[in-house]
Design a protein around this motif. Structure first.
Motif, PDB file in Angstrom:
ATOM      1  N   VAL A 272      -7.929  61.453 -29.529  1.00 24.58           N
ATOM      2  CA  VAL A 272      -9.172  61.399 -28.877  1.00 24.58           C
ATOM      3  C   VAL A 272     -10.483  62.055 -29.595  1.00 24.58           C
ATOM      4  O   VAL A 272     -10.256  63.324 -29.731  1.00 24.58           O
ATOM      5  CB  VAL A 272      -8.995  61.593 -27.333  1.00 24.58           C
ATOM      6  CG1 VAL A 272     -10.529  61.815 -26.756  1.00 24.58           C
ATOM      7  CG2 VAL A 272      -8.208  60.915 -26.518  1.00 24.58           C
ATOM      8  N   ASP A 273     -11.469  61.450 -30.001  1.00 25.41           N
ATOM      9  CA  ASP A 273     -12.437  62.144 -30.535  1.00 25.41           C
ATOM     10  C   ASP A 273     -13.432  62.341 -29.413  1.00 25.41           C
ATOM     11  O   ASP A 273     -13.948  61.511 -28.682  1.00 25.41           O
ATOM     12  CB  ASP A 273     -13.226  61.151 -31.397  1.00 25.41           C
ATOM     13  CG  ASP A 273     -14.401  61.699 -32.112  1.00 25.41           C
ATOM     14  OD1 ASP A 273     -15.238  62.660 -31.433  1.00 25.41           O
ATOM     15  OD2 ASP A 273     -15.051  61.306 -32.815  1.00 25.41           O
ATOM     16  N   ASP A 274     -13.518  63.623 -28.821  1.00 26.71           N
ATOM     17  CA  ASP A 274     -14.368  64.107 -27.376  1.00 26.71           C
ATOM     18  C   ASP A 274     -15.487  64.816 -28.012  1.00 26.71           C
ATOM     19  O   ASP A 274     -15.876  65.639 -27.411  1.00 26.71           O
ATOM     20  CB  ASP A 274     -13.401  64.698 -26.477  1.00 26.71           C
ATOM     21  CG  ASP A 274     -13.828  64.602 -25.158  1.00 26.71           C
ATOM     22  OD1 ASP A 274     -14.802  63.463 -24.934  1.00 26.71           O
ATOM     23  OD2 ASP A 274     -13.564  65.539 -24.371  1.00 26.71           O
TER      24      ASP A 274
ATOM     25  N   GLY B  92     -12.753  68.088 -30.819  1.00 22.57           N
ATOM     26  CA  GLY B  92     -14.016  68.522 -30.501  1.00 22.57           C
ATOM     27  C   GLY B  92     -15.002  68.832 -31.220  1.00 22.57           C
ATOM     28  O   GLY B  92     -14.331  69.515 -32.625  1.00 22.57           O
ATOM     29  N   THR B  93     -16.217  68.786 -31.368  1.00 20.46           N
ATOM     30  CA  THR B  93     -17.025  69.281 -32.385  1.00 20.46           C
ATOM     31  C   THR B  93     -17.966  70.640 -31.967  1.00 20.46           C
ATOM     32  O   THR B  93     -18.228  70.684 -30.505  1.00 20.46           O
ATOM     33  CB  THR B  93     -18.159  68.175 -32.973  1.00 20.46           C
ATOM     34  OG1 THR B  93     -19.036  68.737 -34.014  1.00 20.46           O
ATOM     35  CG2 THR B  93     -18.830  67.537 -31.685  1.00 20.46           C
ATOM     36  N   PHE B  94     -18.314  71.265 -32.653  1.00 19.95           N
ATOM     37  CA  PHE B  94     -19.379  72.319 -32.331  1.00 19.95           C
ATOM     38  C   PHE B  94     -20.918  71.943 -32.372  1.00 19.95           C
ATOM     39  O   PHE B  94     -21.739  72.628 -31.749  1.00 19.95           O
ATOM     40  CB  PHE B  94     -19.377  73.667 -33.411  1.00 19.95           C
ATOM     41  CG  PHE B  94     -17.709  74.240 -33.348  1.00 19.95           C
ATOM     42  CD1 PHE B  94     -16.918  74.141 -32.230  1.00 19.95           C
ATOM     43  CD2 PHE B  94     -17.409  75.004 -34.458  1.00 19.95           C
ATOM     44  CE1 PHE B  94     -15.548  74.609 -32.227  1.00 19.95           C
ATOM     45  CE2 PHE B  94     -15.879  75.444 -34.490  1.00 19.95           C
ATOM     46  CZ  PHE B  94     -15.338  75.566 -33.198  1.00 19.95           C
ATOM     47  N   ALA B  95     -20.939  70.706 -32.877  1.00 19.60           N
ATOM     48  CA  ALA B  95     -22.267  70.358 -33.261  1.00 19.60           C
ATOM     49  C   ALA B  95     -23.323  69.763 -31.794  1.00 19.60           C
ATOM     50  O   ALA B  95     -24.230  69.356 -31.999  1.00 19.60           O
ATOM     51  CB  ALA B  95     -22.361  69.104 -34.231  1.00 19.60           C
ATOM     52  N   LYS B  96     -22.410  69.752 -30.693  1.00 19.50           N
ATOM     53  CA  LYS B  96     -22.953  69.151 -29.666  1.00 19.50           C
ATOM     54  C   LYS B  96     -23.238  70.152 -28.438  1.00 19.50           C
ATOM     55  O   LYS B  96     -24.224  71.097 -28.584  1.00 19.50           O
ATOM     56  CB  LYS B  96     -22.239  68.048 -29.113  1.00 19.50           C
ATOM     57  CG  LYS B  96     -21.563  66.903 -30.125  1.00 19.50           C
ATOM     58  CD  LYS B  96     -22.620  65.824 -30.352  1.00 19.50           C
ATOM     59  CE  LYS B  96     -22.062  64.967 -31.517  1.00 19.50           C
ATOM     60  NZ  LYS B  96     -23.041  64.360 -32.307  1.00 19.50           N
ATOM     61  N   SER B  97     -22.481  70.294 -27.577  1.00 20.24           N
ATOM     62  CA  SER B  97     -22.187  71.360 -26.551  1.00 20.24           C
ATOM     63  C   SER B  97     -22.447  72.737 -27.075  1.00 20.24           C
ATOM     64  O   SER B  97     -23.117  73.536 -26.541  1.00 20.24           O
ATOM     65  CB  SER B  97     -21.153  71.475 -25.699  1.00 20.24           C
ATOM     66  OG  SER B  97     -21.403  70.227 -24.905  1.00 20.24           O
TER      67      SER B  97
HETATM   68  C1  LIG Z   1     -18.332  60.758 -31.598  1.00 13.72           C
HETATM   69  C2  LIG Z   1     -18.286  61.628 -32.930  1.00 13.72           C
HETATM   70  N1  LIG Z   1     -17.437  62.108 -33.527  1.00 13.72           N
HETATM   71  C3  LIG Z   1     -17.682  62.830 -34.658  1.00 13.72           C
HETATM   72  C4  LIG Z   1     -19.030  63.234 -35.051  1.00 13.72           C
HETATM   73  C5  LIG Z   1     -19.135  64.129 -36.125  1.00 13.72           C
HETATM   74  O1  LIG Z   1     -19.221  65.765 -35.608  1.00 13.72           O
HETATM   75  P1  LIG Z   1     -19.880  66.467 -36.674  1.00 13.72           P
HETATM   76  O2  LIG Z   1     -21.696  66.428 -36.571  1.00 13.72           O
HETATM   77  O3  LIG Z   1     -19.590  67.735 -36.147  1.00 13.72           O
HETATM   78  O4  LIG Z   1     -19.806  65.931 -38.092  1.00 13.72           O
HETATM   79  C6  LIG Z   1     -19.967  62.917 -34.046  1.00 13.72           C
HETATM   80  C7  LIG Z   1     -21.250  63.380 -34.500  1.00 13.72           C
HETATM   81  O5  LIG Z   1     -22.389  62.836 -34.584  1.00 13.72           O
HETATM   82  C8  LIG Z   1     -19.887  62.146 -33.145  1.00 13.72           C
HETATM   83  O6  LIG Z   1     -20.790  61.937 -31.978  1.00 13.72           O
END
Ligand SMILES: Cc1ncc(COP(=O)(O)O)c(C=O)c1O
Length: 461
Positions: A260-262, A291-296
């Protein structure tokens, strides 16, 4: 032994690797068919790559000349908050993935500055495996594992390349990937590297998923491979959640692993903020969580949490991490501070949801179409052409001082304009009320044909 014979022994050994055999076979096959074609018809023209891209700028790039600097690549300046400066004027911004408002939190700013002062951005000086490991990196992985209730975690330099590379590492040509049709570009790019079969199911269509799982099961019984289902927790464009509960339920009938890409669910969903699976009560059913650090977290970097053995496998097999420099120290220390606040200050998530609910219910009450969103991502769907969309955005920005993202074809179907709003914990109810009023105006103008033009507007000086 001559150099030639050493080379031939090495080549023979390498050819014993099944992957390499396949690649060599494919290359020689391509060469063979290329030669056959050459014999049939003489080459009369060749294309210069630069000439080709001069002519075909791509579906988005074709608008670059008119859109650059205003509709695309705009510059938002000043403190990151609900109000920022665009082209010299303060605007209300609904376009930043700063869900919890951590970007400008005083404790975050302090931790970032202190870490930058203490370590600089050079450290660590290599990939984690070779010379780039550190105690803070391992501490962050341990804290994320405990927060996600998973055995172990691997940090990723960037979410996008991490996702691509994880898919590449986890499956081989015997395996089948089954994925949602609205999967993010990084999942699609991961699929491009996959040498086995891939089956897509229409967005969140569980009947179709079941059919694809039946197909996949038959196939892997022949190849002795496995099945991996990939979906998103919260879909970043439409804002609806992946049906994780239903997918996990399907494990009773089929044998597969769920990835899951959350990106948009981490920090925004679930009682503790641990994401969409926590929200749907199926955290244990998620085999691999991204999970990414780039949002929350308002940072850069990402992570994957899973079973200890899977994470160890990823540490030693993910090409994007083995062959790339580790996350710089200030990012790791900054992430530790953000994770601490995310865990200990639930009021940030509560405020995000207060704004989200006010915005979405306010827009819906005024007759706006928001699709099936059940997350903070707020898409507003209107009908119109791309030139009309640019005119509408121009009106919103210049006359109402509202800055939001516009999404048009090819990301959404032709004739659809999506205005995408991202509420955050630093917005106010007054921001919401003002925006709904402005949206009513521009919707009426659009319906009355006031934005009707042939070409995208180019008032940018
Ligand atoms: C659903 C999803 N997966 C992955 C990513 C990629 O993450 P990152 O910005 O950390 O490279 C994003 C970023 O826009 C995203 O929306």
């Amino acid at each position: 032994m001559t150099a030639d014979s050493i080379n031939s022994i090495l080549l023979k050994r390498l050819c014993q690797l099944p992957y390499l055999k396949l690649i060599l076979w494919r290359i020689s096959g391509r060469e063979r068919s290329g030669l056959r074609n050459l014999n049939k018809k003489q080459i009369t023209t060749m294309t210069d790559i630069f000439e080709k891209i001069r002519k075909n700028r791509g579906p988005l790039g074709m608008h670059a000349k008119d859109a650059h600097g205003y509709f695309t690549f705009p510059k938002l300046e000043g403190e990151i908050s609900n109000k920022m400066v665009f082209r010299g004027k303060e605007r209300l911004v609904w376009s930043l993935n700063n869900y919890l408002g951590l970007a400008n939190h005083p404790e975050v700013r302090k931790a970032d500055a202190e870490a930058a002062g203490e370590y600089g951005f050079a450290l660590p000086m290599g990939a984690r495996m070779m010379s780039g490991n550190s105690n803070p990196h391992e501490q962050l992985e341990a804290e994320l594992s405990s927060f996600m209730s998973k055995e172990d975690t691997i940090l990723l330099n960037f979410g996008y390349q991490g996702m691509v590379s994880a898919i590449d590492a986890l499956v081989d040509r015997h395996d089948v990937i089954v994925y949602d049709s609205e999967a993010h570009a990084c999942i699609i790019d991961g699929l491009r590297l996959h040498m086995g079969k891939r089956f897509v199911y229409p967005h969140n269509d569980m009947t179709s998923l079941e059919k694809q799982l039946e197909r996949a099961t038959k196939l892997v019984e022949g190849t002795n491979g496995g099945i991996m289902v990939i979906t998103e927790g919260v879909f970043g464009m439409s804002g609806d959640q992946g049906k994780l509960k239903e997918i996990v339920e399907l494990k009773k009938k089929f044998s597969f692993r769920l990835f899951v890409d959350d990106a948009h669910g981490f920090g925004t969903m679930g009682k503790t903020g641990a994401g969409t699976a926590e929200h749907q009560g199926v955290q244990d059913g998620i085999d691999i969580y991204f999970g990414t650090f780039a949002k929350s977290m308002a940072l850069i970097g990402a992570f994957i949490s899973s079973d200890e053995q899977v994470v160890e496998y990823l540490r030693y097999n993910m090409r994007s991490q083995i062959f790339a420099k580790a996350l710089p120290m200030p990012l790791v220390i900054g992430a530790l501070k953000r994770l601490e606040l995310l865990r200990t200050q639930p009021e940030l998530k509560n405020k995000l949801w207060e704004i989200t609910n006010a915005l979405q219910s306010g827009l819906r009450n005024e007759g706006f179409e928001l699709g099936n969103t059940d997350s903070p991502v707020t898409p507003v769907y209107l009908n119109g052409t791309i030139p009309e969309a640019t005119n509408l955005i121009l009106d919103l920005r210049e006359n109402y001082d509202i800055f939001c993202s516009m999404v048009v074809y090819p990301v959404v179907p032709k004739g659809v304009i999506m205005l995408r709003l991202i509420p955050t914990a630093v917005h106010t109810i007054a921001d919401v009320e003002y925006t709904i009023k402005a949206f009513k105006d521009v919707k009426n103008n659009l319906a009355a044909g006031k934005y009707n033009v042939d070409k995208i507007v180019t008032t940018i000086s």
